[in-house]
Design an enzyme around this catalytic site. Structure first.
Site, PDB file in Angstrom:
ATOM      1  N   ASP A 205       0.829  -1.201   0.000  1.00 56.30           N
ATOM      2  CA  ASP A 205       0.000   0.000   0.000  1.00 56.30           C
ATOM      3  C   ASP A 205       0.869   1.259   0.000  1.00 56.30           C
ATOM      4  OD1 ASP A 205      -2.671   1.263   0.336  1.00 56.30           O
ATOM      5  OD2 ASP A 205      -1.858   1.907   2.266  1.00 56.30           O
ATOM      6  N   GLU A 248       1.500  -0.204  -5.071  1.00 58.71           N
ATOM      7  CA  GLU A 248       0.640   0.922  -5.429  1.00 58.71           C
ATOM      8  C   GLU A 248       1.540   2.153  -5.553  1.00 58.71           C
ATOM      9  OE1 GLU A 248      -3.358   3.245  -3.793  1.00 58.71           O
ATOM     10  OE2 GLU A 248      -1.883   2.487  -2.366  1.00 58.71           O
TER      11      GLU A 248
END
Length: 559
Positions: A205, A248
């Protein structure tokens, strides 16, 4: 740092499927999806053709950010199940040929995490340096906040100690001090724990924030985030040789290369192609293929162990932050003209079917394009049936409503009362009575069957994941013509996608391939003959698409 071993690069031609356990299927009837419910639906995913399940956060949480505010990195939220349930899910998935990766969220913790609760007690606390503090009043950082509707600074004053702590996201999510060796040890311990339980990797993330050099006033900065990222990659691959790190990373292409590890390829294995995704939506808004063609030409070439992850939609808002202001407004005008459809001034809180008015021709063309691009396709749950958002739900949660399994009560997601569901389902033309998996699986003309056939066709052409793209010149501005080549096998596929509302004849020339055949993989294996100079014209209907695999005279028939 050594070049990463090539090993088993299974992710190069996988099909990823992102799901939120809480909203996927409620097995015990309490209104909340759970791990046992996910396990019950593994066979469905296998039938669809999924080969890797990506699970959104399922850890114990403060429940302020849909699971991304984590209290314990080494456990399962008791509302969702137990560690034993998780192990059984991984075992069941592997028995059906599906790997499992999980969200790795260690840019920050919840402010209810024991580390932070301890750290804010005193400047001398042993966990103080697990987080980033300054005793100097920080400068104005309002322009850098990720959620401008809720935060006005990256720093929050903690009244007890009179110091400010860093939070790139919400103030209830204090950033971890990644350059602290003790925090690095905690990261390794967490990665090793879940690898030992059978996961095949991690979706990492907010990578640019996780490995950012923290701009702490007056503090020296010897930390090299890219070197540390390589250390994480090496640790993961020492534990599980073919584990994957899917990052990401929403930055310009020129900056993404560093997160792959540069020429050595010892950083992230995979990164989402946010630039390409945003270009697709600009092309859809304009009915003009040139934006996506430009993005494909700018894509950096990657190390053999590295891979792009192609996607149409994901679990967040449809971010358009890399478009210019005028380009972003074009997409807003086309697909989200109401202010309530927009979010943070940079994105849309909508799913594709509603944006396109339910036009399955354009939907099919968009997914055909995403699967035809060199890279690995990633689906968000419900995309395979054409689920839409519920704009009555706040913020980005509008696209995270429960999965629509049947046309019955609660869309077959749960036996509980509606008020106990995580979020209300949409109604109207996209409600579960009209859009659900059960009905579509019984209708071979449905969108689910289109997606299943697309997935299986993609899996039968594993070279796509190993190929490089070449954009062909076109007289039709609405048409993208690109060639995928895989040098080692001499494999070639031509893909055509019409963003326009008019039919057209697409001229193509494949030099050195005169006299060969093009076999249409998505339309009945029909054959098209190239002339002696490798030229042909292919007809495309409005929003039409073709995958045309080259067959040379001495090749075996394509069946």
């Amino acid at each position: 740092m050594r070049r990463a071993d090539t090993g088993d690069l299974w992710y190069k031609n996988a099909v990823f499927y992102c799901a939120d356990i809480e909203t996927f299927y409620d097995w015990d009837g309490d209104g909340c999806g759970d791990i046992r419910g996910m396990t019950e639906r593994v066979e469905y995913l296998a039938d669809l053709g999924v080969t890797c399940l990506w699970l959104m956060p399922f850890y114990p949480t403060g429940r302020k950010d849909d699971g991304y505010d984590i209290i314990d990195f080494l456990n399962v939220d008791p509302r969702l199940g137990t560690l034993g349930d998780f192990v059984e899910l991984v075992r069941t998935a592997k028995a059906h040929g599906i790997r499992v990766i999980i969200d790795f969220v260690m840019n920050h913790t919840s402010d209810a995490h024991p580390w932070f609760k301890s750290a804010r007690r005193s400047k001398d606390d042993s966990y103080r340096d697990y987080f980033v503090w300054t005793d100097t009043e920080p400068p104005d950082t309002s322009k850098d906040v990720v959620f401008p509707d809720q935060e006005d600074s990256l720093w929050e004053l903690d009244p007890k100690t009179g110091e400010w702590y860093l939070h790139h996201f919400y103030k209830h999510q204090p950033d971890l001090n990644i350059e602290n060796p003790k925090v690095q040890e905690e990261i390794s311990r967490t990665l090793g724990f879940w690898l030992q339980l059978g996961v095949s990797g991690f979706r990492v993330d907010a990578v640019p924030f996780l490995f950012a050099k923290d701009a702490v006033p007056g503090r020296p900065d010897p930390f090299d985030p890219y070197e540390y990222l390589g250390d994480v990659r090496n640790f993961v691959n020492r534990r599980v040789g073919d584990a994957v790190l899917l990052g990401e990373v929403n930055v310009p292409y020129k900056d993404q290369k560093a997160f792959f590890g540069g020429a050595d390829g010892d950083g992230l294995n995979m990164q989402f192609d946010f630039i390409g995704m945003q270009a697709i939506f600009l092309s859809l808004a304009r009915a003009d293929a040139r934006p996506i063609a430009k993005a494909l030409r700018q894509r950096p070439k990657l190390d053999i162990t590295s891979q792009w992850a192609n996607f149409v939609r994901n679990h967040d808002e449809l971010t358009l932050d890399k478009l210019s202001d005028d380009e972003r407004q074009e997409v807003f005008d086309a697909f989200g003209p109401d202010e309530d459809m927009q979010l943070y001034g940079r994105g849309l809180r909508r799913r594709l079917p509603a944006m396109l008015g339910g036009d399955q021709r354009r939907m099919k063309m968009a997914y055909s394009l995403a699967f035809s691009l060199p890279g690995t396709p990633v689906l968000f749950y419900g995309e395979e049936i054409g689920m839409a958002e519920n704009l009555d739900v706040q913020g980005r949660f509008a696209v995270r409503t429960p999965m629509q399994w049947t046309g019955g009560p609660n869309g077959g997601f749960s036996r509980a009362g509606k008020r106990r569901l995580p979020r209300p389902l949409p109604d109207g033309m996209y409600g579960p009575d009209r859009v659900n998996a059960a009905d579509q699986r019984h209708d071979h003309e449905s969108f689910w069957w289109f997606m299943r056939n697309l997935i299986y066709t993609y899996r039968q052409q594993p070279e796509i994941g190993w190929s490089t793209p070449e954009v062909l010149k076109q007289p039709h501005t609405g048409v993208l013509a690109h060639v995928c080549r895989e040098a080692e096998s001499d494999w070639l596929m031509l893909a055509l996608h019409n963003f326009g509302a008019d039919s057209c004849m697409v001229p193509v020339q494949l030099e050195d391939e005169g006299g060969c055949l093009l076999v249409d993989l998505l339309h009945g294996l029909t054959e098209h003959q190239l002339d002696s100079k490798g030229r042909i014209e292919i007809g495309l209907e409005p929003y039409g698409y073709r995958w045309l695999r080259l067959r040379r005279p001495d090749d075996d028939p394509i069946i």
